[in-house]
Write a protein that holds these residues in place. Structure first.
Motif, PDB file in Angstrom:
ATOM      1  N   MET A 188       0.828  -1.210   0.000  1.00  6.16           N
ATOM      2  CA  MET A 188       0.000   0.000   0.000  1.00  6.16           C
ATOM      3  C   MET A 188       0.863   1.261   0.000  1.00  6.16           C
ATOM      4  O   MET A 188       0.453   2.298  -0.460  1.00  6.16           O
ATOM      5  CB  MET A 188      -0.889  -0.034   1.240  1.00  6.16           C
ATOM      6  CG  MET A 188      -1.959   1.014   1.291  1.00  6.16           C
ATOM      7  SD  MET A 188      -3.112   0.574   2.643  1.00  6.16           S
ATOM      8  CE  MET A 188      -4.023   2.080   2.777  1.00  6.16           C
ATOM      9  N   SER A 189       2.139   1.170   0.479  1.00  6.33           N
ATOM     10  CA  SER A 189       2.922   2.390   0.594  1.00  6.33           C
ATOM     11  C   SER A 189       4.204   2.341  -0.242  1.00  6.33           C
ATOM     12  O   SER A 189       5.001   3.262  -0.175  1.00  6.33           O
ATOM     13  CB  SER A 189       3.288   2.624   2.060  1.00  6.33           C
ATOM     14  OG  SER A 189       3.928   1.484   2.559  1.00  6.33           O
ATOM     15  N   SER A 190       4.371   1.264  -1.055  1.00  6.96           N
ATOM     16  CA  SER A 190       5.653   1.081  -1.731  1.00  6.96           C
ATOM     17  C   SER A 190       6.017   2.268  -2.634  1.00  6.96           C
ATOM     18  O   SER A 190       7.142   2.741  -2.641  1.00  6.96           O
ATOM     19  CB  SER A 190       5.637  -0.218  -2.542  1.00  6.96           C
ATOM     20  OG  SER A 190       4.481  -0.237  -3.353  1.00  6.96           O
ATOM     21  N   ASN A 191       5.032   2.785  -3.366  1.00  7.42           N
ATOM     22  CA  ASN A 191       5.308   3.911  -4.266  1.00  7.42           C
ATOM     23  C   ASN A 191       4.492   5.128  -3.823  1.00  7.42           C
ATOM     24  O   ASN A 191       3.286   5.172  -4.006  1.00  7.42           O
ATOM     25  CB  ASN A 191       4.941   3.484  -5.692  1.00  7.42           C
ATOM     26  CG  ASN A 191       5.087   4.628  -6.667  1.00  7.42           C
ATOM     27  OD1 ASN A 191       5.472   5.736  -6.291  1.00  7.42           O
ATOM     28  ND2 ASN A 191       4.797   4.349  -7.926  1.00  7.42           N
ATOM     29  N   PRO A 192       5.166   6.127  -3.266  1.00  2.00           N
ATOM     30  CA  PRO A 192       4.433   7.277  -2.699  1.00  2.00           C
ATOM     31  C   PRO A 192       3.651   8.064  -3.747  1.00  2.00           C
ATOM     32  O   PRO A 192       2.717   8.772  -3.408  1.00  2.00           O
ATOM     33  CB  PRO A 192       5.528   8.135  -2.057  1.00  2.00           C
ATOM     34  CG  PRO A 192       6.825   7.629  -2.579  1.00  2.00           C
ATOM     35  CD  PRO A 192       6.617   6.250  -3.111  1.00  2.00           C
ATOM     36  N   ASP A 193       4.067   7.958  -5.041  1.00  3.36           N
ATOM     37  CA  ASP A 193       3.374   8.746  -6.062  1.00  3.36           C
ATOM     38  C   ASP A 193       2.183   8.016  -6.669  1.00  3.36           C
ATOM     39  O   ASP A 193       1.457   8.574  -7.474  1.00  3.36           O
ATOM     40  CB  ASP A 193       4.348   9.122  -7.188  1.00  3.36           C
ATOM     41  CG  ASP A 193       5.473   9.983  -6.660  1.00  3.36           C
ATOM     42  OD1 ASP A 193       5.196  10.751  -5.715  1.00  3.36           O
ATOM     43  OD2 ASP A 193       6.608   9.860  -7.158  1.00  3.36           O
ATOM     44  N   LYS A 194       2.023   6.773  -6.297  1.00 10.40           N
ATOM     45  CA  LYS A 194       0.931   5.997  -6.892  1.00 10.40           C
ATOM     46  C   LYS A 194      -0.423   6.583  -6.491  1.00 10.40           C
ATOM     47  O   LYS A 194      -0.630   6.925  -5.323  1.00 10.40           O
ATOM     48  CB  LYS A 194       1.022   4.545  -6.419  1.00 10.40           C
ATOM     49  CG  LYS A 194      -0.112   3.682  -6.946  1.00 10.40           C
ATOM     50  CD  LYS A 194       0.096   2.225  -6.579  1.00 10.40           C
ATOM     51  CE  LYS A 194      -1.193   1.479  -6.712  1.00 10.40           C
ATOM     52  NZ  LYS A 194      -1.447   0.696  -7.816  1.00 10.40           N
ATOM     53  N   VAL A 195      -1.295   6.728  -7.462  1.00  8.47           N
ATOM     54  CA  VAL A 195      -2.635   7.205  -7.144  1.00  8.47           C
ATOM     55  C   VAL A 195      -3.544   5.999  -6.939  1.00  8.47           C
ATOM     56  O   VAL A 195      -3.715   5.185  -7.844  1.00  8.47           O
ATOM     57  CB  VAL A 195      -3.192   8.109  -8.277  1.00  8.47           C
ATOM     58  CG1 VAL A 195      -4.628   8.523  -7.950  1.00  8.47           C
ATOM     59  CG2 VAL A 195      -2.316   9.332  -8.451  1.00  8.47           C
ATOM     60  N   TRP A 196      -4.092   5.899  -5.758  1.00 10.74           N
ATOM     61  CA  TRP A 196      -5.008   4.797  -5.462  1.00 10.74           C
ATOM     62  C   TRP A 196      -6.425   5.215  -5.790  1.00 10.74           C
ATOM     63  O   TRP A 196      -6.816   6.352  -5.536  1.00 10.74           O
ATOM     64  CB  TRP A 196      -4.946   4.443  -3.982  1.00 10.74           C
ATOM     65  CG  TRP A 196      -3.682   3.736  -3.575  1.00 10.74           C
ATOM     66  CD1 TRP A 196      -2.532   4.315  -3.120  1.00 10.74           C
ATOM     67  CD2 TRP A 196      -3.467   2.321  -3.588  1.00 10.74           C
ATOM     68  NE1 TRP A 196      -1.599   3.348  -2.843  1.00 10.74           N
ATOM     69  CE2 TRP A 196      -2.142   2.110  -3.114  1.00 10.74           C
ATOM     70  CE3 TRP A 196      -4.238   1.217  -3.947  1.00 10.74           C
ATOM     71  CZ2 TRP A 196      -1.595   0.834  -2.995  1.00 10.74           C
ATOM     72  CZ3 TRP A 196      -3.686  -0.047  -3.823  1.00 10.74           C
ATOM     73  CH2 TRP A 196      -2.376  -0.237  -3.356  1.00 10.74           C
ATOM     74  N   THR A 197      -7.158   4.280  -6.361  1.00 10.71           N
ATOM     75  CA  THR A 197      -8.590   4.511  -6.565  1.00 10.71           C
ATOM     76  C   THR A 197      -9.343   3.490  -5.713  1.00 10.71           C
ATOM     77  O   THR A 197      -8.744   2.550  -5.180  1.00 10.71           O
ATOM     78  CB  THR A 197      -8.987   4.275  -8.036  1.00 10.71           C
ATOM     79  OG1 THR A 197      -8.694   2.922  -8.362  1.00 10.71           O
ATOM     80  CG2 THR A 197      -8.267   5.233  -8.974  1.00 10.71           C
ATOM     81  N   VAL A 198     -10.637   3.686  -5.647  1.00  8.27           N
ATOM     82  CA  VAL A 198     -11.473   2.717  -4.927  1.00  8.27           C
ATOM     83  C   VAL A 198     -11.214   1.313  -5.474  1.00  8.27           C
ATOM     84  O   VAL A 198     -10.952   0.376  -4.719  1.00  8.27           O
ATOM     85  CB  VAL A 198     -12.967   3.098  -5.034  1.00  8.27           C
ATOM     86  CG1 VAL A 198     -13.869   1.940  -4.639  1.00  8.27           C
ATOM     87  CG2 VAL A 198     -13.268   4.330  -4.183  1.00  8.27           C
TER      88      VAL A 198
END
Ligand code: GLN
Length: 285
Positions: A1-11
């Motif tokens: 869940m935190s590996s890539n700080p720039d990743k945009v998570w969606t529902v």
């Protein structure tokens, strides 16, 4: 869940990632678990997640979700994580001091509601009330009845009281030991029409059979008793002294014996089954 700080998570990406994560951790109902947690954080209904698959999750939402995902991965029951559960038409707050209300207990309450309507003004005492789910739900559905709950745990009484407030019903809760109900009956003037109880009924030998999710998180005091038959005997004796109709939730393995105990004090005692066809209830009068 935190590996890539720039990743945009969606529902959707969160639902998919966390389902896999929970599956790896051996969590029951992995998909449902993340749906429940995400709906809780976003303050929407679970099914509405399906209308918002592309909705991005903000850093703040992710920060609030992370610790809940961690707790669920450690197999904590969802109800303790979100803090509430549904019980009939009530919302019931739960914390680790009280048992999470079960569908069987809803069935127990429904037996009472199906038998007596509002035309009768009855008084009901719940012995070992825990979260207070039983008297709160009865009062909500039968506002003209007198409803009360008894528990030995101050922490449980505190939760029960807040559940009465949350559901906007007037239920009295008081402290008492189910092993000493006789004296409580005498000091108290009230005679009860109906007594209801889902007491601790799992024996210590049965501990090994229990789901770790229950064993590690739910309160021992609410679950276990060395001699459950004695508990039932105290309750039966007290209920008979009040000439009350008694509704008991039972350990199915000793339900027959509980019925026999009831017959020592009542003219009539009947076994009833739960939805899984186990002998789960005794009704005595
Ligand atoms: N009466 C509560 C319930 O049914 C608590 C029962 C218990 O703690 N044993 O959920």
């Amino acid at each position: 869940m935190s590996s890539n700080p720039d990743k945009v998570w969606t529902v959707l990406s969160m639902l998919e990632w966390a389902t896999d994560f929970f599956e790896e951790k051996g969590v029951d109902n992995p998909r449902l678990s993340i749906e429940w947690l995400l709906a809780h954080i976003l303050d929407i209904r679970r099914l509405d997640l399906y209308l918002k698959f592309d909705r991005p999750l903000s850093p703040d939402e992710l920060d609030r979700l992370r610790p809940l995902v961690k707790r669920r991965a450690a197999h904590e029951p969802l109800q303790y994580i979100t803090g509430t559960t549904d019980f009939l038409n009530c919302t019931i707050q739960v914390s680790k001091e009280v048992l999470i209300p079960r569908p069987e207990t809803e069935q127990l309450v429904e037996m009472v509601l199906n038998r007596y309507d509002s035309a009768e003004e009855l008084s009901v005492l719940d012995i070992g009330t825990g979260s207070g789910c039983i008297p709160v739900a009865i009062k909500k559905n039968r506002p003209n009845w007198i409803c009360a709950g008894l528990d030995i745990s101050d922490d449980a009484l505190h939760v029960a009281q807040s559940n009465a407030e949350l559901n906007d019903v007037d239920v009295s809760f008081f402290k008492g030991d189910l092993n000493r109900l006789e004296s409580k009956g005498k000091t108290q003037e009230q005679e009860w029409d109906i007594i209801i109880s889902n007491p601790p009924y799992i024996t210590n030998e049965e501990k090994v059979e229990l789901d770790p999710q229950v064993l590690n998180y739910e309160p021992e005091l609410a679950l276990f008793h060395d001699k459950p038959l004695e508990v039932y005997q105290h309750i039966c004796k007290f209920a008979a002294s009040q000439q009350a109709v008694l509704y008991l939730e039972c350990n199915d393995k000793i339900a027959e014996q509980i019925k026999d105990v009831a017959l020592q004090f009542f003219g009539k005692a009947e076994l009833k089954k739960d939805y899984d066809q186990n002998n789960r209830f005794v009704v005595a009068e």
